[in-house]
Design an enzyme around this catalytic site. Sequence first.
Site: not given
Length: 776
Positions: A422-423, A582, A630
């Site tokens: 995963s990031p 974000y 995502r």
Amino acid sequence: MPRGQGEPPAADGPGAAGGRGPRVAVVGGGPGGLYAAALLKRLRPEREITVWERNAPDDTFGFGVVLSDETLGGIEHADPVVHEALRSEFVRWDDIDIVHRGVRHTSGGHGFAALGRRRLLEILHERCRGLGVELRFRTEAPPAAELAATHDLVVAADGVHSLTRRAYAEEFGPSVEEHRCRYIWLAADFAFEAFRFEIAETEHGVMQLHGYPYAADASTVIVEMREEVWRAAGFAELDEAGSVERCAKIFADALGGRPLRSHRSAWTNFRTVVNDRWSHGNLVLLGDAAHTAHFSIGSGTKLAVEDALALAACLEEQPSLGEALAAYEAERRPVVASTQRAARASLEWFEDMGLHLAQPPRQFAFNLLTRSRRVTHDNLRLRDARFVACVEREFGCPPDTPPMFTPFRLRDLRLRNRVVVSPMDLYSATDGLPGDFHLVHLGARALGGAGLVMTEMVCVSPEGRITPGCAGLYTPGQAESWRRITDFVHRAAPGTAIGLQLGHSGRKGSTKLMWEGIDEPLDAGNWPVVAASPIPYRPDSQTPRELVRSQLTDIREQFAAAARRAARCGFDLLELHCAHGYLLSGFLSPLTNRRTDAYGGSLAGRLRFPLEVFDAVRAVWPQERPMTVRISATDWAEGGTTADEAVGIARAFAAHGADAIDVSTGQVVADEHPRYGRSYQTPFADRIRNETGIPVIAVGAISSWDDVNSLILAGRTDLCALARPHLYDPHWTLHAAAEQGYAGPGVVWPEPYRAGSRRPQTGRTDAPKPRLRLGD
């Protein structure tokens, strides 16, 4: 005499008056209250114990009770008399039958034990009377305050609708959540051969039967369905007899045409009860008064009996009542929380069962069996290897290949296994430039065997960084550094794909490094932040500027320019970050997008800018390479993104060319309230996958290879992304293969590491075990 706030009874309290023993009041004559009374009296015969029960001795709701071997072991140790009486009554069975679209699949090795609830109460009544406990039936207990003033201990075992809990709501801090299904407890006068789940797809919607034997000639039958199905089917207009007759007709095949019977049975919605505190002064909650867990994992009576065991033990072990009640709660709360998480997963699976009806019957059965996440792929394989092997074969697993090591294709990219690193933000770049730390971090995890390794969120501009340590892809120098990393991965770990996650921090930018103060504004050197609307993330956060149309165009072009560089860098996959609050996520959530122009308002308006960015990136990203998105499928906050909207968001991106949706949750607003737990985000991925048919990546506290196998084989996800396990062990996937004895093409050990492909030997574990126990 009255008690001080939170104080245990004084030494000269009610129990000491006139030389009497300690006085204990038990409110509620269910299994938990009765067993607590029996244990407390057995341990201290001088205690004066009274049980108040508003109903008659033979009144009971529900018919059969399931207890685990673990619970029975505790009963045997604490009270052999009760254990022996129960043991002689139990009906035992191993199989679970699941009937779906006319096909029955059976899984064995599950080990259940059940008896009639009425018989259980009779056994406990006999034991209490034999010990000298006073049982008062058809009698309302005095008010809790009165009992607290005249007794040393008050055990509130008065059920899900506890009057004691209600009277002291401020002190206990209860939360009661009502769920979406209606259910009714019934019985049949024959014994099912196994625990049976049967699904009925009616003109009104999906209904399900849960049935299990509790005697040689009797079974419990629970019929359950969504509220809207219940109403559409006309059950709201039927009396008890009418409901029983209708249920028997709907499930005539399961019942062999035999009737059902009821006993004061009524349709109800399940309620999950949680309390902030379980005791107040000399009052203590036990069983359903303190907590509930959905009947589909058979835990209500089990939890209540285990509560009674723990409460009695803590009262013996601790020097004061206050310490005993605190120890009781400390011991039981983690166990109950774990059970409630499993129960919630189970009840939500049944609420949303319609999502899975199109699955092949055997996979559907596997999905149902693993719904609570307590029964897993590996656990089920130990119970019934033949059943699991059949599911794996139908799924497409090559021989001797765990589900996680089956390949998966996105466009022209073939992933050799289903594991994704995963990031993970590293906060270790300088002026956006990835360095040696990034090379080692990503390179090590690529060597570790995962099918796909993702970068952290790589920012499209200096102003789009979260922190000064965040990496970027907005200069030629940054592109050269990323090319160094992708070249290493492709050269040193052939067959491993590397993906880039692309994003912009939005209102969560210009903050400190995580370990210096996560989400805290910089002390100096701040840059201005922008967002869909001028709403700061936290009260101490910088207020963002609302983006105007020309700025939206500039940012869209920054994304496209970064995507062009990413293609030249050799990344195999690109993910657009539209989650976690974000910039693009801030447009999607109604909590952070208050715009009144074309980029706000309805979901279609809130999607407009993220889709414009996606289209710009997809247009320059090579067509043969996949793109994922995502999203945060819920904000974990009132008024935020709904589950229905998350499905709509996924559909919209898929319609524009997204190849998979990476389904995360939360981090959109600071005042969120997530429901953490193992694999806690996977139900959102499950819904998107099975409602839309879009491939998904599941994330969120997936911590074991057993979880990965379970989720993939059940059809709840296509890929699993893991972060913290890969921080703990960069070679997590290689080790998962070694631990499962797998050496096929789904994972490849690098040549220099091949000698480590077998687990190292450890010290002996086969020493002779002691056979005798000597007395003191």
